[in-house]
Design an enzyme around this catalytic site. Structure first.
Site, PDB file in Angstrom:
ATOM      1  N   HIS A  65       0.835  -1.193   0.000  1.00 35.04           N
ATOM      2  CA  HIS A  65       0.000   0.000   0.000  1.00 35.04           C
ATOM      3  C   HIS A  65       0.868   1.240   0.000  1.00 35.04           C
ATOM      4  O   HIS A  65       2.030   1.201   0.396  1.00 35.04           O
ATOM      5  CB  HIS A  65      -0.930   0.014   1.216  1.00 35.04           C
ATOM      6  CG  HIS A  65      -0.218  -0.080   2.522  1.00 35.04           C
ATOM      7  ND1 HIS A  65       0.156  -1.289   3.063  1.00 35.04           N
ATOM      8  CD2 HIS A  65       0.199   0.856   3.400  1.00 35.04           C
ATOM      9  CE1 HIS A  65       0.772  -1.089   4.220  1.00 35.04           C
ATOM     10  NE2 HIS A  65       0.820   0.216   4.442  1.00 35.04           N
ATOM     11  N   CYS A 247       2.371   2.914  12.068  1.00 38.39           N
ATOM     12  CA  CYS A 247       3.267   2.402  11.031  1.00 38.39           C
ATOM     13  C   CYS A 247       3.630   3.568  10.117  1.00 38.39           C
ATOM     14  O   CYS A 247       3.022   4.638  10.190  1.00 38.39           O
ATOM     15  CB  CYS A 247       2.614   1.267  10.244  1.00 38.39           C
ATOM     16  SG  CYS A 247       1.220   1.762   9.201  1.00 38.39           S
TER      17      CYS A 247
END
Length: 736
Positions: A65, A247
């Site tokens: 992603h 993250c």
């Protein structure tokens, strides 16, 4: 999520055998639907994100992603592989591949939906249903939450877990999707779009609490209400944990870790409240929830924001993947620490050695040492730039005798040019006086947080006074940080903890650092600094050229990363005095010239051979002209990220040529920054610019040659052959 994935974005027979090929196959479907405008540019962004951290998850899932300017709307593509594809997960290849594409400026609602999808991947029925889906339309409907998993239709009521609540694997997919939809609209977990300044209120909590329920009616307790719903005198209240997950991108792993910790909390009979710190913002946990917590879990791969809020409690600090893969172990670990009475310092960075508590999870000592040093250098550089340019301007206006001018406080002529030149020179000298203390202070800060500032600055000032220079500042900062960390490990009575960071730590650490610098190691360091300065002053001929080659290679190796910064710090340290040597100014000239080469060369190459570059790269090339001319090496990063095996070696070759030529012709530079805009401060400016032009031509020529040797496709669609390892080597230093 209905507009994010359709049957056209599903490939149930994904034939790719590498993650790059899988990403390309799924991204091509996005391009066909107009969701992605530039295939190669988007894939470069995916590869850059992958280089930060592998996106494979245990359970056979790959979730590449990224955010990208080449994405027109939030889009999800799904592929199912029969052979499996390695995405770096510990348990082996992935057979379920989700490619998430988010626009660079994605709105909050879409990013919340993306985070909800990430949570569904923790549901085993959801993934099992995708593995058994017979057609693309059914798979897309499952992902959208419009079709329940086949197993859920006839499944018996889930048996309660040890905590009295159903496990995540026993919930139906439809229920899970509905729950996530509710979380995204009514009581959402803080997503990337959450405001950083809005604290959660009792009516709209932004965090989710997972409390052990009574055996009869298992009901999760909202975060803001959890402390109030539990009687103060309850003897058997549940163990309470607050957690932070984050993250680098803030789209997937952040929310998957939160979901995993929440599920594990239900099964363990523990109340878990999670603050998800997305990349675009976060909503803080209620201070009352933090105060009532018995332990803290940090599952993160970027720095935890406002970490001091959690000080004074048993803490487990780990990577975000640990939060996904072994949440039960993390919960057990924090409970064990609480039972032993372990806790971080009430008002400080925590206990432990530098290796134990500084840096990102999994970092080795060498990586952490580099980060400490770069912390000091990054704070020092603005002083170097301001002071150096002011001094250089003073010389340019008033001549080389301006250093002998009287203090402007005693004599200042408003109409005299020499007085203004002296003013600039003397202000620059004051700025330079801060270099060594700031370097040492912020190295210590990088190691020990705010308590390291006082001994770091004291040690740095001593290094400045005894002429220990740049080397003395490095040593003083490291000693100061180590001393503070050692003091923080000492167990002290609770009554004294309040004065530790304000009185005790600054007093003791400054005494120890001052003693070591003045009595023990200061003099040897000063002598070593003098020897190095004398050696540099004596460089000439082939030795100087060799040094120029080495500095040029370092400046172009990682384009703004640690190696680049080491070379730059070495050069600026030499001129960070009011009267630098001629050799020091030659080194500064070589470093700046070499640093200008990569972006200028990429700009030239995209102009000369447009067909070898994508549309996005040609646009980046226009910007690279200005960045290169301004001595901003990072202007070449987009090219290096997409094609590191060709761009980086070519850049290093050109940088070496330029470094060698500037040293050979004897160009000098007093200013630490500025590129062509400070040409009037450069000694032998014409030869200097010719050296830059030569290196630029070499790099541009090599890039064109190397790219031309591969098989190309029609203009605007040049293939991207990205080496993951090489990309990782490039991206990690830049991020650092």
């Amino acid at each position: 999520m209905s507009d994010m994935i359709t049957a056209d974005l599903v490939d149930l027979d994904l034939s790719a055998d590498t993650k790059e090929a899988a990403a390309r196959a799924l991204a091509a479907r996005m391009v066909a639907l107009g969701r992605v405008t530039d295939l190669d540019g988007f894939l470069a962004d995916v590869a850059a994100r992958e280089a930060q951290m592998p996106t494979g998850l245990d359970g056979g899932i790959g979730i590449p992603h990224c955010r990208s300017t080449h994405v027109t709307e939030p889009t999800l593509a799904f592929g199912r592989s029969t052979r499996g594809i390695d995405f770096g997960a510990a348990d082996g290849p992935a057979d379920l591949i989700f490619l998430i594409a988010a626009p660079a400026g994605a709105d909050d609602a879409h990013l919340t939906i993306l985070s909800s999808l990430a949570r569904q991947l923790m549901n085993s029925e959801f993934t099992d249903a995708l593995r058994s889906a017979g057609d693309s339309a059914s798979a897309a409907a499952l992902i959208r939450g419009e079709e329940p998993a086949p197993a859920a239709a006839s499944a018996p009521a889930p048996a309660p877990t040890a905590a009295g609540t159903p496990s995540a694997s026993q919930d139906s997919v439809a229920a899970s999707v509905a729950a996530s939809s509710d979380a995204a609209t009514e009581t959402p977990a803080p997503g990337p779009g959450a405001s950083e300044t809005t604290a959660p209120g009792p009516d709209a909590p932004e965090t989710t609490a997972v409390a052990p329920a009574a055996p009869a009616t298992p009901v999760p307790v909202p975060a803001a209400a959890a402390p109030a719903t539990l009687p103060a005198a309850e003897a058997e209240r549940p163990f309470r944990i607050v957690a932070v997950t984050s993250c680098p991108t803030g789209i997937a792993h952040t929310y998957m870790a939160a979901e995993s910790l929440e599920n594990a909390g239900r099964e363990a009979g523990v109340e878990v409240v999670v603050e998800t710190q997305g990349s675009a913002g976060f909503t803080r946990l209620d201070p009352a929830v933090i105060a009532a917590a018995d332990g803290v879990i940090f599952a993160h791969d970027v720095a935890v924001r406002e970490k001091d809020r959690f000080a004074g409690k048993p803490t487990v600090d780990t990577g975000v993947k640990a939060g996904i893969n072994r949440p039960a172990a993390l919960i057990a670990e924090v409970r064990e620490k609480a039972a032993r009475g372990e806790a971080t310092a009430p008002a400080g960075p925590g206990r432990g050695t530098p290796v134990e508590r500084t840096g990102e999870p999994g970092d080795g000592y060498g990586t952490k040492l580099r980060k400490w040093l770069m912390s000091g250098v990054s704070y020092m550089v603005p002083f170097v730039a301001a002071g150096g340019l002011l001094i250089a301007l003073g010389f340019a206006i008033g001549g080389w005798e301006i250093d002998k001018a009287k203090p402007v406080m005693d004599h200042f002529d408003w109409g005299g040019l020499d007085s203004w030149a002296a003013l600039l020179f003397q202000i620059g000298g004051v700025a330079f006086g801060f270099l060594i203390p700031v370097l040492a202070g912020y190295i210590a800060y990088g190691m020990a947080d705010r308590p390291g500032l006082v001994p770091g600055f004291v040690g740095g000032m001593i290094a400045f006074d005894i002429n220990a220079g740049f080397l003395g500042g490095l040593v003083a900062g490291l000693i100061a940080g180590g001393v503070v960390l050692a003091i923080q490990r000492i167990r002290i009575p609770p009554v004294l903890r309040g004065i530790m960071p304000v009185v005790v730590i600054p007093l003791l650490s400054s005494m120890i650092v001052g003693f070591l610098m003045l009595v023990v190691i200061g003099k040897p360091i000063a002598e070593a600094q003098k020897a190095m300065t004398d050696w540099l002053s004596g460089l000439s001929g082939s030795n100087a050229v060799f040094l120029g080659i080495l500095l040029g290679l370092m400046m172009c190796f990682d384009l703004g990363g640690p190696v680049n910064k080491v070379a730059y710090a070495f050069a600026t340290a030499g001129i960070a005095v009011q009267n630098p040597s001629d050799s020091a100014m030659k080194i500064m000239a070589a470093v700046m010239a070499a640093g200008m080469v990569p972006p200028l060369a990429m700009a030239l190459a995209t102009t000369v051979r447009k067909k070898l570059f994508t549309t996005a790269e040609r646009e980046n090339g226009k910007t690279a002209w200005v960045l290169g001319a301004s001595f901003i090496s990072e202007g070449a990063i987009p090219f290096a990220a997409a094609d590191p095996l060709r761009v980086i070696p070519a850049s290093m070759a050109g940088g070496a040529v330029t470094g060698a030529l500037t040293m050979a012709v004897g160009s000098t530079l007093r200013a630490p920054h500025g590129g062509i805009w400070v040409t009037f401060l450069i000694g032998k400016p014409l030869l200097y610019l010719l050296a830059v032009a030569a290196g630029t031509a070499v790099t541009a020529g090599l890039v064109i040659l190397l790219k031309g040797m591969r098989r190309t496709t029609p203009e605007g669609t040049a293939p991207v052959e990205t080496s993951t390892n090489a990309t990782a080597e490039l991206q990690q230093p830049v991020a650092a």
